[in-house]
Scaffold this active site. Structure first.
Site, PDB file in Angstrom:
ATOM      1  N   VAL A 123       0.843  -1.362   0.115  1.00 10.56           N
ATOM      2  CA  VAL A 123       0.021   0.048  -0.064  1.00 10.56           C
ATOM      3  C   VAL A 123       0.965   1.267  -0.039  1.00 10.56           C
ATOM      4  CG1 VAL A 123      -1.858  -0.970   1.269  1.00 10.56           C
ATOM      5  CG2 VAL A 123      -0.096   0.092   2.729  1.00 10.56           C
ATOM      6  N   GLY A 124       2.089   1.142  -0.041  1.00 13.53           N
ATOM      7  CA  GLY A 124       2.846   2.462   0.090  1.00 13.53           C
ATOM      8  C   GLY A 124       4.520   1.833   0.074  1.00 13.53           C
ATOM      9  N   LYS A 125       5.103   2.814  -0.692  1.00 17.85           N
ATOM     10  CA  LYS A 125       6.637   2.778  -0.519  1.00 17.85           C
ATOM     11  C   LYS A 125       6.975   3.954   0.069  1.00 17.85           C
ATOM     12  CE  LYS A 125       7.675   0.054  -4.630  1.00 17.85           C
ATOM     13  NZ  LYS A 125       7.394  -1.240  -4.249  1.00 17.85           N
ATOM     14  N   GLY A 126       7.874   4.036   1.181  1.00 20.50           N
ATOM     15  CA  GLY A 126       8.556   4.897   1.722  1.00 20.50           C
ATOM     16  C   GLY A 126       9.805   5.315   1.339  1.00 20.50           C
TER      17      GLY A 126
ATOM     18  N   TYR B 219      12.584   4.264   3.102  1.00 17.84           N
ATOM     19  CA  TYR B 219      13.427   3.131   3.290  1.00 17.84           C
ATOM     20  C   TYR B 219      13.005   1.932   3.467  1.00 17.84           C
ATOM     21  CZ  TYR B 219      16.491   6.940   4.886  1.00 17.84           C
ATOM     22  OH  TYR B 219      17.148   8.051   5.024  1.00 17.84           O
ATOM     23  N   GLY B 220      11.704   1.657   2.815  1.00 14.34           N
ATOM     24  CA  GLY B 220      10.743   0.404   2.810  1.00 14.34           C
ATOM     25  C   GLY B 220       9.442   0.493   2.200  1.00 14.34           C
ATOM     26  N   GLU B 221       8.853  -0.801   2.606  1.00 11.43           N
ATOM     27  CA  GLU B 221       7.398  -0.642   1.744  1.00 11.43           C
ATOM     28  C   GLU B 221       6.489  -0.988   2.961  1.00 11.43           C
ATOM     29  OE1 GLU B 221       7.652  -4.064  -0.600  1.00 11.43           O
ATOM     30  OE2 GLU B 221       8.797  -3.020  -2.172  1.00 11.43           O
TER      31      GLU B 221
ATOM     32  N   LYS C 281       4.832  -2.963   7.970  1.00 11.30           N
ATOM     33  CA  LYS C 281       6.008  -1.937   7.473  1.00 11.30           C
ATOM     34  C   LYS C 281       7.345  -2.918   7.231  1.00 11.30           C
ATOM     35  CE  LYS C 281       8.007   2.487   7.916  1.00 11.30           C
ATOM     36  NZ  LYS C 281       7.879   3.817   8.362  1.00 11.30           N
TER      37      LYS C 281
ATOM     38  N   ASP D  95      10.196  13.741  12.761  1.00  8.09           N
ATOM     39  CA  ASP D  95       9.955  13.264  11.364  1.00  8.09           C
ATOM     40  C   ASP D  95       8.778  13.605  10.946  1.00  8.09           C
ATOM     41  OD1 ASP D  95      10.627  13.311   8.726  1.00  8.09           O
ATOM     42  OD2 ASP D  95      10.877  11.212   8.836  1.00  8.09           O
TER      43      ASP D  95
HETATM   44  P1  ADP Z   1       7.591   7.470   4.495  1.00  4.69           P
HETATM   45  O1  ADP Z   1       9.074   6.654   4.655  1.00  4.69           O
HETATM   46  O2  ADP Z   1       7.475   8.098   3.021  1.00  4.69           O
HETATM   47  O3  ADP Z   1       7.573   8.257   5.547  1.00  4.69           O
HETATM   48  P2  ADP Z   1       6.110   5.217   5.541  1.00  4.69           P
HETATM   49  O4  ADP Z   1       7.105   4.241   5.316  1.00  4.69           O
HETATM   50  O5  ADP Z   1       5.910   5.872   6.692  1.00  4.69           O
HETATM   51  O6  ADP Z   1       6.316   6.466   4.397  1.00  4.69           O
HETATM   52  O7  ADP Z   1       4.763   4.745   4.672  1.00  4.69           O
HETATM   53  C1  ADP Z   1       4.715   4.487   3.359  1.00  4.69           C
HETATM   54  C2  ADP Z   1       3.310   4.862   3.096  1.00  4.69           C
HETATM   55  O8  ADP Z   1       2.343   3.669   3.517  1.00  4.69           O
HETATM   56  C3  ADP Z   1       2.468   5.892   3.865  1.00  4.69           C
HETATM   57  O9  ADP Z   1       2.284   7.260   3.127  1.00  4.69           O
HETATM   58  C4  ADP Z   1       0.870   5.345   3.913  1.00  4.69           C
HETATM   59  O10 ADP Z   1       0.562   5.644   2.528  1.00  4.69           O
HETATM   60  C5  ADP Z   1       1.208   3.957   3.812  1.00  4.69           C
HETATM   61  N1  ADP Z   1       0.925   3.500   5.345  1.00  4.69           N
HETATM   62  C6  ADP Z   1       1.878   3.493   6.372  1.00  4.69           C
HETATM   63  N2  ADP Z   1       1.414   3.036   7.344  1.00  4.69           N
HETATM   64  C7  ADP Z   1       0.095   2.604   6.926  1.00  4.69           C
HETATM   65  C8  ADP Z   1      -0.815   2.099   7.875  1.00  4.69           C
HETATM   66  N3  ADP Z   1      -0.561   1.484   9.154  1.00  4.69           N
HETATM   67  N4  ADP Z   1      -1.923   1.826   7.395  1.00  4.69           N
HETATM   68  C9  ADP Z   1      -2.173   2.254   6.199  1.00  4.69           C
HETATM   69  N5  ADP Z   1      -1.224   2.553   5.277  1.00  4.69           N
HETATM   70  C10 ADP Z   1      -0.067   2.935   5.831  1.00  4.69           C
HETATM   71 MG    MG Z   2       7.782   7.237   7.326  1.00  5.06          MG
END
Ligand code: ADP
Ligand code: MG
Length: 494
Positions: free
Chosen positions: A199-202, A204-206, A220, A321
């Site tokens: 659902v997301g890529k940050g 430093y990870g997914e 995460k 952050d």
């Molecule tokens: P970043 O490294 O950009 O700060 P994260 O690794 O924290 O991002 O998260 C990447 C994305 O994953 C978030 O922007 C969000 O869209 C999704 N995400 C993170 N945690 C959750 C969660 N608990 N429930 C749903 N989506 C999430």
């Molecule tokens: Mg983050």
């Protein structure tokens, strides 16, 4: 790291004492967090885990909060043993179930062993059954007492019989002083999760949606180059009681080996609206919605920033952050703050500042002037809180732009979108924020609405160059609460 090392490693990350307890012991230490070969804590421990042919042994300290870990049974694949004299763990051995301790046991005739081992096994089973029964009674009592604010994850069935994960998470006796489950349960839960979709890529990870017993959880997955964020976040969630409506709810942390590489997992509540950043891309708000988001974030930030004394207490925490990508939107349209990988902790009583050991820095776009000019007082906890306030002001600006006033609303844009490139360098940001002393332009239309103009004032008071001139989180919370009361339908209390 082989999967077998996970138990020891999970224990290992818990060995960094927060330094709050008096009367600490010096212990031998070889966990990754010990820069030197000793640590200080309430008790010393040795732990051992075995996977296939590989055995991992660890030595270290447990802080006051983690004494419970000493009481876990020694299993076939994992065990911990504690002692409480200075350096007592330097040569302490631990034998897993089924292993032979040297000496008399080794000399026992086979027949005797055949009798004693099953008997011990039975005893162990009986002890586990008793422990299990006791936990059931405890969590039912806790359930009867009822707990506010933990209703958004009704997980069914769990590793502990018919009790729900939520019951376990809400049980003070089971969870000790941290925010999650006992460590072995965390590991079991983690390994029962099926990953469903990314659902997301940050940076430093997914982040994946995972399914545990039919319910969604967020997983995460940290890349190995960000292992310090995983360690830090796991450490904070396991040592600090952080259950709050506006802080992302922690479930478990685990280290697994998949496709021959190590994966670091952090399992939390899943929020289908995703981050505030995602939400604002597609949602325009009205004044009340804007205020609800802003108020819930500041409630979360106040809870982080405040030190609470007593047995259910917590140290003061600064996030470092804060940004719209690290804030999630819940189904009730309140937010919760996520990503504690860079957080710092402070305890007033012992004047202990724990800045962790993470080489990662905050997100440049959200850095306060004193961070960009490298003039921040890194030895002073208050400085970190003030950088959170700067970032909160920017998040407030992002929310306010997406609020309809007089029928007008702007597209989502990140802070400073008009003055720096899409992935700004430290130097780009320093020039804009420190040299030119720019702050984001506040849209004029906000001033024709009482709530929005009050929010615009709050923003500006978050953006003073001088950190000490900025508002405190508590002051902002009080201001927003008053604003909520001035609206027709008061939105929330916290
Ligand atoms: P970043 O490294 O950009 O700060 P994260 O690794 O924290 O991002 O998260 C990447 C994305 O994953 C978030 O922007 C969000 O869209 C999704 N995400 C993170 N945690 C959750 C969660 N608990 N429930 C749903 N989506 C999430
Ligand atoms: Mg983050």
């Amino acid at each position: 790291m082989p999967r077998g090392a996970a138990g020891a490693a999970l224990l290992a990350i818990l060995t960094v004492s927060l330094g709050f307890a008096a009367g600490e012991l010096l212990c031998a230490c070889d966990v990754p967090h010990c820069n030197v070969s000793t640590c200080r804590g309430k008790v010393c421990f040795v732990s051992k885990s075995r996977e296939g042919g590989s055995v991992t042994r660890r030595k270290g300290c447990f802080s006051q909060h983690l004494l419970e870990s000493c009481r876990g049974p020694v299993m076939e694949h994992f065990g911990t043993k504690c002692c409480n004299a200075s350096m007592c763990n330097a040569h302490l051995e631990i034998y897993l179930r089924g292993e032979e301790a040297p000496g008399p046991a080794a000399a026992l005739p086979g027949l005797l062993l055949l009798t004693v081992v099953p008997l011990l096994g039975l005893l162990l089973l009986a002890a586990l059954a008793a422990l299990f029964g006791w936990k059931l009674v405890q969590h039912r009592r806790a359930g009867a007492r009822g707990r506010a604010g933990e209703a958004d994850l009704p997980l069914k069935a769990s590793v502990a019989g018919d009790s729900t994960l939520e019951d376990l998470l809400g049980d003070d006796c089971t969870t000790g002083s941290g925010s999650g489950l006992p460590f072995l349960v965390q590991r079991t839960v983690a390994r029962q999760i099926a990953l469903a979709e990314c659902v997301g890529k940050g940076r430093y990870g997914e982040v994946w949606r995972g399914v545990w017993h039919g319910e969604s959880v967020a997983v995460k997955i940290f890349s190995s180059r960000d292992e310090q964020s995983w360690f830090r976040e796991t450490e904070i969630y396991n040592t600090v009681l952080l259950r709050h409506d506006n802080i992302l709810g922690f479930i478990a942390s685990d280290m697994t080996s998949r496709n021959s590489s190590t994966q670091l997992w952090l399992i939390t509540h899943y929020h289908e609206h995703g981050s505030l950043y995602d939400y604002l891309q597609r949602t325009a708000l009205d004044g009340a919605g804007c205020l609800a988001l802003a108020s819930s974030i500041i409630c979360g930030l106040v809870h982080l920033h405040v030190e609470i004394f007593g047995t259910q207490g917590k140290p003061a925490i600064a996030h470092r952050d804060l940004k719209s990508r690290n804030i999630l939107v819940k189904s009730n349209r309140q937010c919760c703050i996520a990503d504690l990988g860079l957080a710092v902790m402070h305890s007033q009583g012992s004047d202990y500042l724990d800045v962790g050991n993470n080489p990662r820095v905050g997100t440049k776009r959200y850095m306060a002037p004193e961070v960009l000019s490298e003039q921040i007082r890194t030895d002073c906890f208050e400085s970190y809180k003030k950088t959170d306030i700067w970032a909160y002001g920017l998040v407030l600006w992002e929310i306010a732009r997406r609020t309809v006033v007089n029928g007008i609303v702007e597209e989502y844009r990140p802070p400073f979108f008009d003055v720096v490139p899409s992935d700004p360098s430290f130097e780009d940001m320093r020039k804009v924020v420190c040299v030119d002393q720019q702050t984001p332009a506040v849209p004029n239309r906000l001033f024709s609405n009482a709530v929005l103009s009050a929010l615009a004032k709050v923003m500006k008071e978050c953006w003073y160059q001088s950190p000490s001139a900025r508002l405190t989180a508590l002051r902002i919370k009080k201001t927003l609460k008053k604003l909520s009361h001035s609206l027709e339908k008061p939105k929330q209390e916290c």
